[in-house]
Structures are given as C-alpha cells and as structure tokens.
Design an enzyme around this catalytic site. Structure first.
Site, PDB file in Angstrom:
ATOM      1  N   ASP A 279     -50.580  -4.187 -14.816  1.00 46.74           N
ATOM      2  CA  ASP A 279     -49.808  -3.216 -15.584  1.00 46.74           C
ATOM      3  C   ASP A 279     -50.707  -2.311 -16.419  1.00 46.74           C
ATOM      4  O   ASP A 279     -51.712  -2.754 -16.988  1.00 46.74           O
ATOM      5  CB  ASP A 279     -48.841  -3.981 -16.500  1.00 46.74           C
ATOM      6  CG  ASP A 279     -47.941  -3.064 -17.296  1.00 46.74           C
ATOM      7  OD1 ASP A 279     -47.205  -2.280 -16.680  1.00 46.74           O
ATOM      8  OD2 ASP A 279     -47.964  -3.137 -18.546  1.00 46.74           O
ATOM      9  N   GLU A 332     -51.561  -0.278 -11.430  1.00 48.92           N
ATOM     10  CA  GLU A 332     -50.651   0.773 -11.872  1.00 48.92           C
ATOM     11  C   GLU A 332     -51.504   1.755 -12.672  1.00 48.92           C
ATOM     12  O   GLU A 332     -51.705   1.589 -13.874  1.00 48.92           O
ATOM     13  CB  GLU A 332     -49.528   0.205 -12.734  1.00 48.92           C
ATOM     14  CG  GLU A 332     -48.480   1.260 -13.062  1.00 48.92           C
ATOM     15  CD  GLU A 332     -47.855   1.116 -14.443  1.00 48.92           C
ATOM     16  OE1 GLU A 332     -46.911   1.855 -14.726  1.00 48.92           O
ATOM     17  OE2 GLU A 332     -48.334   0.296 -15.240  1.00 48.92           O
TER      18      GLU A 332
END
Length: 609
Positions: A279, A332
C-alpha cells in the site's frame, strides 16, 4: 518452547528507552511486578521465560518509560489479539495447523506469472456479505461461501484488503496495531489458515494488502512504544502523517527494517500467502506525498525523496524473493518513479508488478465522457500504449475508484440504463484485452449500481433482476474467454504482444488492435466501438489471407445486447488496408467490442473445431 526442562512461553520485546518492562496478564492478575523482564546485556531487548503458560492466555507488556510513567502495550509481535474493542494480546502457537495445499504449493513453484493469466478479485472481507443480524461471516464460513463463488467465476487470485489486527472497522484495515496477527473479528488464526488453504485447494492464489507506510496512534499500539518515539521518527514533522492522523515508520532504524521485512516473510512462510499489494508506495518514497499539510520536508540533500524508505523497499524485495522466488510483490505506486518493477541489481525498486493507476484514471475519464464528445478525448484511450511495457502492470479497477462519492463502475457510465450496461460491457472487454494483468473490485462482476458501502454487504438483491443476472453471466463468460485465449496474456509485458491496426479513428470513436501470443499465428484482433452508431460493411485491415471468425461480441443477446453478430466466417479480401496486406468487412454494433480470430485450415475444410 521448552526451557530448562519446563514448557512455557518466552517473551521478547524491543524497548531501548524503558526503565523497566514486565509481562502482565490474567495469569498474574495484571500485576507486572510478578513477572519482570530482564534486559539482555548490551541490548535493547527485554526477555522473560514464564513456565506453565498455554495458548489462550491474555497478556500485555507493562512498560515504565524514561519519565517513570507506567503504561500497557500490546505485543508488536503478537500472533493473536482480543476482539475489538478489547486490546490484549493472546498467546497462540501458529505452527499447529495441518495444511492441505501441497498441490498448490508445488504448482506455484513451477509457475511463471508473467506469462500466465492473472485475474484478481479484490475484496473487503467484512462487507462482501453479512448475516441477517448484521454479524460478520467467519473465516471458515467465508471459505465455504466465498471461495466457490470466486473460483467458479473464473478468477485466478483473491486480494484481501488488510487482514492484520486493527482497532477501527472503518479504517478498512489500513491503520494497524497487530502486524503479525490476523484480525480476530472473523475468527482465530487457524481459521484464517483454513480460509487460505481452501483458496489454494480451489486454485486461487491469495494476495494480502500490506501497509508498511504508517500505523495508528491507539494507546495500546506501536506509537511511543517505550515512552518515546520508537517505531516512529523523533522529529514530529517526520513522524506525523496528517492526512490520515497516523505515525510514519522510522526507516533510519535498522530495527524497523527487521520488524517489517520479517513481517512480510512471516505471512508468506507461516500463512502460505502468495504475495502482497504494498500500500501507498508513493507515500513511502516521497517525503511530501499525501502529507495533507503545507509543510515541505526535505532529505539531507534538499530533495523530496525518502532515501531510507527507498533503501527499505529494495531490501524488502531482495529478502522476499531470495526466500520465496515465486512471490507476488505488487506496488501501489501512482507517480512516474522509474523502474519500479525492475530488479534491485538493475537499479530498480525490485517489485515484480505495479498498479497502472494512470491507465485507470484515463480510461474512466474517457468512459464518463458522453459518447458525442468522445472524439475530443480519444487520446485518453490510446496514450497508455506509449508506456504499457515500461513496467509489469496490473490494471486495477479497485476499491479506490468505487468508494463514497465516486460512483460504481456501472453508474459512471453515461446514457440510459441499457446504454450504461453496454458501455460497461465494452469497458470490461477493453480492460481484458489491454496488455497487463487484471484486478476488479467485488460487486463489479454483477453491475453493483451504488458505490461501495463498507457498513453493509454488497447489493446481492440486484441478482433478482434479469439485467444484473445477465451481466453476471457476461463477466463469467468474459473471464473464461480471457483465461482460454493465450494471446491475451502470453506476452503481457512484451511489446511483441501488441500491435495497433488503427489507433487514430477518433471521428468514429473506434480503435482496432492485435494481441499476439508466443506461437506463430496465435493472435486475435480486437475492435472497440465507443460510439452509439451501428456500422455495416466496415472495413478493417488484417495480417493474413483466409477466413476469420468472430469469437467474442459484447452485443450478444445472451449478454443483454441487441444480438448484432458476425455469425458466419468472413472471407478476407486481397485489399491492403490499415497498413495491413489484407482486409475484410464486418458489421459493428453500437457501444461494443468484437474479437476475431483466423479460422484454422482444418476448420475451413470442414473439420471439427
């Protein structure tokens, strides 16, 4: 463990600035004075062996900070925790589960994800489906309910939004207190292992969202762990993540490298996780990305790059791939940072996949444009091919695009109700035929009309309506078509796998391209018509002489379309067109995608398919 002939539990914790550390729990009336820990010589580690303790006991660390104040902290390495809002750690042995996924693990060791289909179903565990009284499904109940659903719909992987222990439901797991503990909301650690085991037994890989960028400030968590900034930087500006109200990790400390890299390896080793979607990588590598305030931080050279975090990422990926060469490490990452998916030894960050968020932004902007204005936005469709092979990409229609206020994919589409579904079928077909692996958020497979609502389950009642049931069957058929058509994934990350036939027809809002496989003659031709106009006798260029057959059409009546198909084999003309040596005429329905393949000679002579 067993120590000096006695069975019990060994505790160890990093607390360099503490005056004293003790273990407190139900077994001593939460009185840490009965179990004081000892600091190892010349070390920041405190240890204690307590005999006769067994799994299931609650505990915390009772820490006396440098200011002589005493407070309780959950164990950063706890394998299990109490169900929120309670916060104690629970003694647990994660090594007793008997795995039944040997076939999957053997297959994975021989697999090559770059040249195989990858179709990921992203989901939030707590809101996929809920019981009538609003309770969550457990890990084991979801193994029986969810796994057959996803496997039966043609997905290859499931991606779970963070499953590590977190105190607040509505953080969706992105603000963690227990990095080594699967959340107790849905059951015990062995129940989560059972869920993963069932995924593997049904041919599904499991990807976890993993959050090394920050952690929440809850009193029992990592923040000011020994009474001082420890897991977070001492500089308050470097420590704070104002936009999220969290603390950043301090990547200047080698202990933080150890804590997080060990954590990644732990999940792959102990829980058989197949990989991570890491993330907020952009927030890791840039000091000011997503800060949410006006302060501008700089590194020692005056730049914006978090040099220590970049070094952490490289060491993380090196360590993971050294131990688990077939892991998926998916970034990401939303910026133009180069070589995200290049190996560390080649100057890269060392991931093997990156989310293509630029493509998602461009294509959704285009699809939300009314059809009559799409000619002016045509470049949004084609620009991605300038960089499509610069990284190993995953195309993500993720939860980020479908949360509150952003609308669902179906509701983003322009037009009346039938046109919305036609546009969405067209979008999905372009998504499946564009280079890159695929990710789709839960509910999008049956045309969820509202955006994702994390407090309630998906709108399953929509499957009572024929339009949504038909769309559900369309996505199932498209998923199967994708998996069975090698040219759509065999050379996903190789420019040889893609060729434009006509990218420039902005006037009619039509694009035509080829996807190629590795074998000679293994290719398909894809035409996407983003206009509301029907075309008869539309000529397109093709690379070889013979007959072509239509192998997929989003306008098929069984998918909810009008049924304008090219049902018969189409004879090619010896007329060059679109820079191809031959051409053919086809019929094109409005708002549709058509896929053609050259008919084999055996089929042309009347042989069986």
């Amino acid at each position: 463990m067993e120590y000096e002939g006695k069975k019990g539990v060994r505790f160890a914790v990093w607390a360099p600035n503490a005056q004293a550390v003790a273990v407190a729990g139900d077994f001593n009336g939460w009185d840490g004075s009965k179990h004081q820990m000892k600091r190892l010589k010349d070390s920041s580690i405190w240890v204690l062996f307590i005999p006769d303790l067994a799994p299931g006991e609650l505990y915390k660390y009772e820490i006396t900070g440098p200011s002589s104040n005493t407070f309780f902290k959950a164990d950063p390495y706890a394998f299990y925790s109490e169900v929120r809002p309670k916060t104690a750690s629970v003694i647990y042995d994660p090594g007793t589960y008997q795995w039944q996924d040997r076939k999957w693990m053997s297959h994975k060791a021989k697999s090559d994800p770059y040249h195989e289909p990858m179709l990921i179903y992203e989901m939030h565990f707590g809101s996929w489906k809920k019981k009538a009284n609003g309770d969550f499904y457990t890990y084991r109940e979801m193994a029986d309910e969810l796994v057959p659903y996803i496997a039966g719909h043609g997905y290859t992987h499931i991606e779970l939004m963070p499953m590590m222990e977190h105190p607040f439901d509505r953080s969706w797991g992105y603000q963690i207190t227990g990095f080594y503990a699967p959340t107790s909301r849905y059951g015990k650690p062995e129940d989560f292992m059972y869920f993963i085991d069932k995924c593997h037994q049904n041919g599904l890989g499991v990807i976890l969202d993993w959050v090394p960028v920050h952690f929440c400030k809850d009193a029992h968590g990592l923040g000011r762990f020994d009474g001082t900034p420890l897991f977070e930087p001492a500089d308050p500006d470097m420590a704070e993540r104002p936009i999220w109200g969290t603390y950043n990790f301090d990547f200047q400390k080698p202990e933080i490298f150890s804590f997080l890299i060990s954590n990644a390896i732990f999940w792959i080793d102990v829980y058989h996780i197949d990989g991570f979607r890491v993330d907020a990588v952009s927030s890791l590598i840039y000091l000011n990305h997503d800060r949410g305030d006006e302060k501008k931080l700089t590194n020692q050279y005056g730049g914006d790059v978090n040099l220590e975090a970049v070094e952490f990422i490289k060491k993380l990926n090196e360590a993971v791939f050294k131990m688990f060469p077939h892991a998926l490490m998916i970034a990401e990452e939303a910026t133009s940072w180069p070589l995200v998916t290049a190996p560390v030894y080649a100057g890269g960050l060392g991931f093997n996949y990156k989310w293509n968020m630029g493509w998602v932004h461009d294509v959704l902007t285009y699809m939300q444009t009314p059809e009559e204005k799409r000619p002016d936005a045509h470049d949004l469709l084609t620009f991605s091919m300038y960089y499509a092979f610069s990284e190993n990409y995953v195309l993500p229609f993720s939860h980020d695009e479908l949360v509150y206020g952003k609308k669902s994919l179906l509701n983003k589409m322009p037009g009346d109700f039938p046109q919305k579904f036609a546009n969405l079928r067209l979008l999905y077909a372009y998504f499946m035929t564009h280079p890159g692996k695929k990710l789709l958020f839960m509910g999008s497979e049956f045309g969820q009309f509202d955006e994702w609502k994390d407090l309630t389950q998906l709108d399953w009642m929509l499957l009572d309506f024929e339009t949504h049931r038909t769309f559900f069957q369309f996505t199932k058929a498209l998923n199967a078509f994708y998996q069975n058509t090698r040219s759509l994934w065999r050379l996903d990350h190789d420019p040889e796998g893609f060729e434009w036939i006509d990218p420039n027809n902005r006037r009619q809002s039509i694009i035509i391209f080829m996807r190629r496989g590795k074998r000679k003659g293994d290719y398909c031709i894809v035409l996407c018509n983003f206009s509301k106009i029907k075309y008869d006798k539309f000529r397109i260029g093709v690379p070889s002489f013979g007959k072509y057959i239509e192998i997929f059409n989003t306008d098929d009546e069984r998918f909810g379309g009008s049924g304008l198909l090219n049902k018969e084999a189409i004879q090619v003309d010896k007329e060059p067109f679109h820079n191809q040596p031959y051409s053919m005429e086809i019929s094109i329905p409005p708002l549709s995608a058509l896929i053609f393949k050259k008919q084999s000679k055996k089929r042309q002579r009347g042989g069986k398919k």
